[in-house]
Scaffold this motif. Structure first.
Motif, short mmCIF file in Angstrom:
data_model
loop_
_atom_site.label_atom_id
_atom_site.label_comp_id
_atom_site.label_asym_id
_atom_site.label_seq_id
_atom_site.Cartn_x
_atom_site.Cartn_y
_atom_site.Cartn_z
N LEU A 524 13.27 2.21 -5.25
CA LEU A 524 12.99 1.33 -4.66
C LEU A 524 12.28 -0.36 -4.70
CD1 LEU A 524 9.81 3.99 -5.49
CD2 LEU A 524 11.00 3.35 -3.34
N VAL A 525 12.76 -1.36 -5.49
CA VAL A 525 12.64 -2.52 -5.54
C VAL A 525 14.09 -2.81 -5.10
CG1 VAL A 525 13.78 -4.31 -6.86
CG2 VAL A 525 12.67 -2.18 -8.27
N HIS A 526 15.22 -2.59 -4.58
CA HIS A 526 16.19 -3.32 -3.89
C HIS A 526 14.96 -2.41 -2.28
CE1 HIS A 526 20.29 -3.11 -1.69
NE2 HIS A 526 19.67 -2.62 -0.38
N LEU A 527 14.70 -1.86 -1.62
CA LEU A 527 14.30 -1.45 -0.30
C LEU A 527 13.28 -2.18 -0.46
CD1 LEU A 527 14.51 0.23 2.22
CD2 LEU A 527 12.97 1.60 0.92
N ALA A 528 12.27 -2.86 -1.72
CA ALA A 528 11.37 -3.48 -1.77
C ALA A 528 11.99 -5.07 -1.14
CB ALA A 528 10.31 -4.09 -2.78
N ARG A 529 12.85 -5.11 -1.48
CA ARG A 529 13.33 -6.69 -1.78
C ARG A 529 14.55 -7.31 -0.12
NH1 ARG A 529 16.29 -6.96 -5.65
NH2 ARG A 529 18.51 -6.06 -5.41
N ASP A 530 15.12 -5.82 0.26
CA ASP A 530 15.93 -6.24 0.94
C ASP A 530 15.16 -5.05 2.96
OD1 ASP A 530 17.96 -7.73 -0.05
OD2 ASP A 530 19.01 -6.06 -1.13
N LYS A 537 6.90 -2.20 2.88
CA LYS A 537 5.58 -1.72 3.01
C LYS A 537 5.41 -0.45 1.40
CE LYS A 537 1.32 -1.88 3.30
NZ LYS A 537 0.66 -2.92 3.39
N ASN A 538 6.43 0.44 2.76
CA ASN A 538 6.85 1.74 1.71
C ASN A 538 7.09 1.48 -0.06
OD1 ASN A 538 5.58 3.13 3.32
ND2 ASN A 538 7.02 3.45 4.31
N ALA A 539 8.13 1.04 0.01
CA ALA A 539 8.46 0.70 -1.46
C ALA A 539 8.03 -0.17 -2.50
CB ALA A 539 9.64 -0.14 -1.53
N LEU A 540 6.54 -1.34 -1.63
CA LEU A 540 5.92 -1.53 -2.52
C LEU A 540 4.69 -0.96 -2.88
CD1 LEU A 540 5.87 -4.62 -0.37
CD2 LEU A 540 6.20 -4.39 -3.06
N VAL A 541 3.79 -0.04 -1.74
CA VAL A 541 2.89 1.06 -2.40
C VAL A 541 3.66 2.36 -3.36
CG1 VAL A 541 2.19 0.91 -0.51
CG2 VAL A 541 3.38 2.23 -0.09
N SER A 542 4.65 2.42 -2.95
CA SER A 542 5.97 3.43 -4.56
C SER A 542 5.17 3.30 -5.52
CB SER A 542 6.87 4.09 -3.48
OG SER A 542 6.15 4.39 -1.96
N LEU A 543 6.11 2.19 -5.38
CA LEU A 543 6.38 1.60 -6.64
C LEU A 543 4.55 1.27 -7.95
CD1 LEU A 543 8.31 -1.24 -5.78
CD2 LEU A 543 8.79 0.79 -8.14
N TYR A 544 4.05 0.86 -6.81
CA TYR A 544 2.56 0.56 -7.54
C TYR A 544 2.19 1.99 -8.25
CZ TYR A 544 -2.78 -0.97 -7.72
OH TYR A 544 -3.39 -1.39 -8.57
N ALA A 589 -0.85 -7.49 -5.92
CA ALA A 589 -1.41 -6.62 -6.58
C ALA A 589 -0.90 -6.18 -7.11
CB ALA A 589 -1.59 -5.28 -5.46
N LEU A 590 0.80 -5.89 -7.03
CA LEU A 590 1.76 -5.06 -7.97
C LEU A 590 2.67 -5.59 -9.06
CD1 LEU A 590 3.00 -2.88 -8.22
CD2 LEU A 590 5.56 -3.44 -6.27
N LEU A 591 2.14 -7.28 -8.91
CA LEU A 591 2.78 -7.99 -9.95
C LEU A 591 1.76 -8.15 -11.21
CD1 LEU A 591 3.58 -11.73 -7.79
CD2 LEU A 591 4.82 -10.20 -9.19
N ALA A 592 0.01 -8.12 -10.61
CA ALA A 592 -0.71 -7.97 -11.73
C ALA A 592 -1.08 -6.47 -11.89
CB ALA A 592 -2.32 -7.49 -10.64
N ARG A 593 -0.35 -5.68 -11.64
CA ARG A 593 -0.11 -4.38 -12.85
C ARG A 593 1.02 -4.58 -13.04
NH1 ARG A 593 -1.27 1.65 -10.18
NH2 ARG A 593 -2.77 0.84 -11.00
N ILE A 594 2.35 -5.30 -13.54
CA ILE A 594 3.39 -5.54 -13.99
C ILE A 594 3.37 -5.81 -14.90
CG2 ILE A 594 5.95 -6.75 -14.20
CD1 ILE A 594 6.05 -5.66 -11.46
N ALA A 595 1.99 -7.14 -14.64
CA ALA A 595 1.35 -8.31 -15.69
C ALA A 595 0.50 -7.87 -17.20
CB ALA A 595 1.32 -9.95 -15.01
#
Length: 707
Positions: A524-530, A537-544, A589-595
């Motif tokens: 999912l990280v690879h898809l969010a990056r490339d 979009k789908n990768a980000l919401v799935s990671l969240y 939003a995702l960085l906030a959850r990671i942090a």
């Protein structure tokens, strides 16, 4: 496309066989009223006979009368504009006005009888359609009879034609009835629906006779009829106050068409034709003056289907810009100007160009379906026993083809499953109950990219159903879906597979299982990056969703999630404008959850450039949810990063004004985070200033400002 109303919203679609009409104003002159009558009569008379497969006898008689009426009106205008012309008398306005109203209704009724896609519905309402035509014919006859003598006797030809119109219209008003063949076909449909209600497969010849009668004897014809009925059903569910009998009939007819499409046809004719056309026609032959990139929505970067223009003059897809405005952003995504109005004006010119482009590629322009999505949940239960039985029989046939069919049959069955599961909750439930999920998972390994694509899309639709998610997990499909995100043949399939993980992550238990798959988060990280926009979009919401599991934070950091998200925030301004900052909002939003975890906060704080961009983002964003995520993220950095991060934040000039603005006008959660961060930064600088104050000479003046 109909014009918007005064609020900039699309008006409701006119219900079939309804006859709205507007009476001309009393002050209108006879001449322009006559010109409008000629146009209406020409429209009604121009209908071809082969375009009337249902109620054809009554409709054709009405067309002939409209043709006579057009000739009469033409003779009246000719007499009024000839060499010894006499102007039309003012008293003609009353009769012309009545005729104008009748012709409006006649044109609508004939258009409904000839409408492709609605022919089965007209067939089942043939008696009502014929009755409406009788009423209109009576109105036409009455209006012609009440015209002043000066109009009827304008010429010998006009007098003769007026008599013919009156005689034929009165006779039609007394005699118009549905054709006997219509009645036979309608009885055949009711017989099939009765068999559906009893769970019995109908006679194929009965079904084929009905399809032949309404001109829908192909797979694409059935699909077109079904699409109309689905839109009609969802429209009625959305507007409310629907007739239960109508809903039961519509549901039964939809099941009839689904059964015919699945069981009676071995091939999808329109898809085969489009594929053959794409092979035969080189891309360069598609309208050279059309630039497809200029027709993409600047927010989604996908081809617009319903282009609308906002107050700044920029054009977006309706669904995208409505979502943008609903999120709290009241600025134009491209220009950054504040939108003075939320009015959305349909861009008819752009839509016409898009339709021409798609038709040149053999692809029909689909009507936007976003306005019906709120009604989908109301399809949880079937509308009557016939609807339930017909769909279950069709699904059982589909499963047999998925499990034991030839590769060609499996290809068609996978497409049917994808189409069935798209917008009807009951259809999804039937597919899940019939064990479609394991067979669709099996097809993920197909060497045919289109089969694989259909299987992933079908699983995505079924994953929106709780039982579908459970069946997918119990069938051991998590690892297969993760693999599809990584190695599916088509980009669309990889994007849809990522969306499946998002729906699965809504269940904490499934979320834990997914996060334990070694390849899941890195993929999912690879898809969010490339990936492309939709894939990201789908990768980000799935990671969240996956990061609701505490153990997933460390895996996300190890997989380089912070760097990938930083890339979205630190990308070029042009790219951010094209995507409408939508991905940036998700990234924050995702960085906030990671942090929320110390290791994640340290990874974010390690990049001073990223921290600076986050502060700028907090000051720029107009979205309340984005500000809340931004404040939460910065507060987590301050909590876990210690004095080094607090010192860095205190040096950024844009932070304090943004925090104060948030305290004054933010959500309760954002206010709490912002207030805590302001106090922590002040405490940090007070501690640093205390030793210096102690060493200052006696009488030294020192002031500490505290907010």
């Amino acid at each position: 496309m109909p014009p918007p109303d005064e609020r900039g919203q699309q008006p409701r679609r006119r219900r079939m066989l309804a006859r709205p009409a507007v009476c001309p104003c009393e002050a209108i002159a006879p001449a322009p009223l006559l010109a409008s009558l000629l146009s209406l009569a020409a429209d009604a008379a121009g209908l071809q006979g082969d375009a009337l497969p249902a109620v054809r006898g009554a409709a054709r008689e009405a067309v002939r009368i409209a043709d006579l009426l057009h000739a009469f009106l033409h003779a009246v205008r000719g007499a009024a504009s000839g060499g010894d012309a006499r102007p039309l008398p003012d008293e003609a306005v009353l009769g012309f006005s009545e005729l104008h109203v009748a012709l409006q209704k006649l044109r609508l009724l004939l258009a409904d009888c000839a409408r492709k896609g609605a022919r089965l519905w007209v067939l089942m309402n043939a008696e009502m359609a014929a009755s409406e035509l009788r009423v209109v014919m009576g109105s036409v006859a009455t209006a012609v009879d009440t015209l002043p003598e000066g109009v009827v006797a304008a010429s010998a030809e006009a007098r003769e034609l007026a008599g013919l119109v009156s005689a034929h219209a009165w006779r039609a008003a007394a005699r118009l009835r549905p054709d006997p063949e219509d009645d036979r076909a309608a009885r055949g449909v009711r017989s099939v629906l009765a068999r559906f209600a009893g769970g019995v497969m109908p006679d194929a010849e009965d079904a084929r006779h009905v399809l032949d009668r309404v001109g829908a004897a192909t797979w694409s014809g059935c699909a077109e009829e079904g699409a109309f009925l689905e839109a009609e059903l969802l429209e009625r569910l959305e507007t409310g106050g629907e007739d239960d009998n109508d809903l039961v009939l519509i549901g039964g007819l939809m099941a009839f068409l689904v059964y015919c499409r699945v069981v009676l046809f071995d091939r999808i004719d329109d898809a085969d034709k489009a594929e053959a056309a794409a092979v035969a026609r080189p891309p360069a032959r598609c309208a050279a003056w059309i630039n497809p990139e200029a027709l993409q929505c600047p927010i989604t970067l996908e081809l617009m289907t319903d282009p609308v223009t906002v107050a700044t003059g920029q054009t977006y897809d309706r669904a995208s810009i409505k979502k943008w405005i609903k999120s709290g952003c009241r600025t134009c995504p491209i220009t950054g100007e504040r939108l003075r109005s939320a009015e959305l004006v349909p861009n008819v010119a752009a839509r016409g160009i898009i339709e021409q482009l798609l038709l040149s590629r053999g692809v029909p322009l689909q009507e936007p379906s976003s306005k019906h999505r709120c009604a989908v949940d109301k399809t949880l239960a079937p509308f009557g026993a016939a609807a339930a039985g017909g769909v279950r029989l069709a699904v059982a046939f589909l499963i047999a083809r998925l499990s034991r069919g030839t590769p060609k049959q499996q290809k068609k069955a996978s497409y049917e499953a994808r189409k069935l599961s798209k917008r009807n909750v009951f259809y999804r439930a039937c597919l899940v109950e019939a064990d479609a999920v394991p067979w669709l998972l099996h097809l993920l390994s197909s060497g045919d990219a289109s089969v694989q694509d259909n299987a992933v899309a079908g699983l995505l639709n079924l994953s929106k159903h709780p039982a579908g998610r459970r069946a997918l997990v119990e069938s051991g499909g998590l690892g297969l879906i993760v693999d599809a995100v990584n190695v599916a043949a088509r980009v669309e399939a990889r994007q849809n597979a990522a969306a499946v993980l998002f729906y699965l992550s809504s269940n904490p238990e499934y979320c834990e299982e997914i996060s334990r798959i070694p390849e899941a988060i890195p993929t999912l990280v690879h898809l969010a990056r490339d990936g492309a926009y939709r894939g990201r979009k789908n990768a980000l919401v799935s990671l969240y969703g996956l990061l609701q599991c505490t153990d997933a934070h460390g895996r996300a950091v190890s997989a380089g999630a912070v760097g990938a998200l930083a890339g979205l925030l630190l990308g070029s301004p042009a790219a951010a404008a094209a995507e409408g900052d939508d991905l940036a909002l998700d990234a924050v939003a995702l960085l906030a959850r990671i942090a929320e975890q110390p290791a994640g906060a340290r990874a974010v704080a390690a990049s001073s450039e990223l921290v600076t961009r986050l502060v700028d983002f907090l000051g720029e964003s107009a979205s309340r949810s984005a500000n809340e995520h931004g404040a939460s993220l910065l507060a987590s950095l301050g909590r876990h990063g210690g004095d080094r991060v607090l010192a860095l934040l205190g040096k950024l000039p844009g932070l304090m004004p943004a925090l104060y603005a948030l305290i004054a006008d933010g959500t309760p959660q954002a206010v709490k985070k912002a207030r805590w961060l302001v106090n922590e930064i002040h405490r940090h600088y007070e501690k640093r200033q205390a030793p210096a104050a102690a060493r200052a000479p006696a009488g030294g003046d020192h002031c500490v400002i505290r907010v």
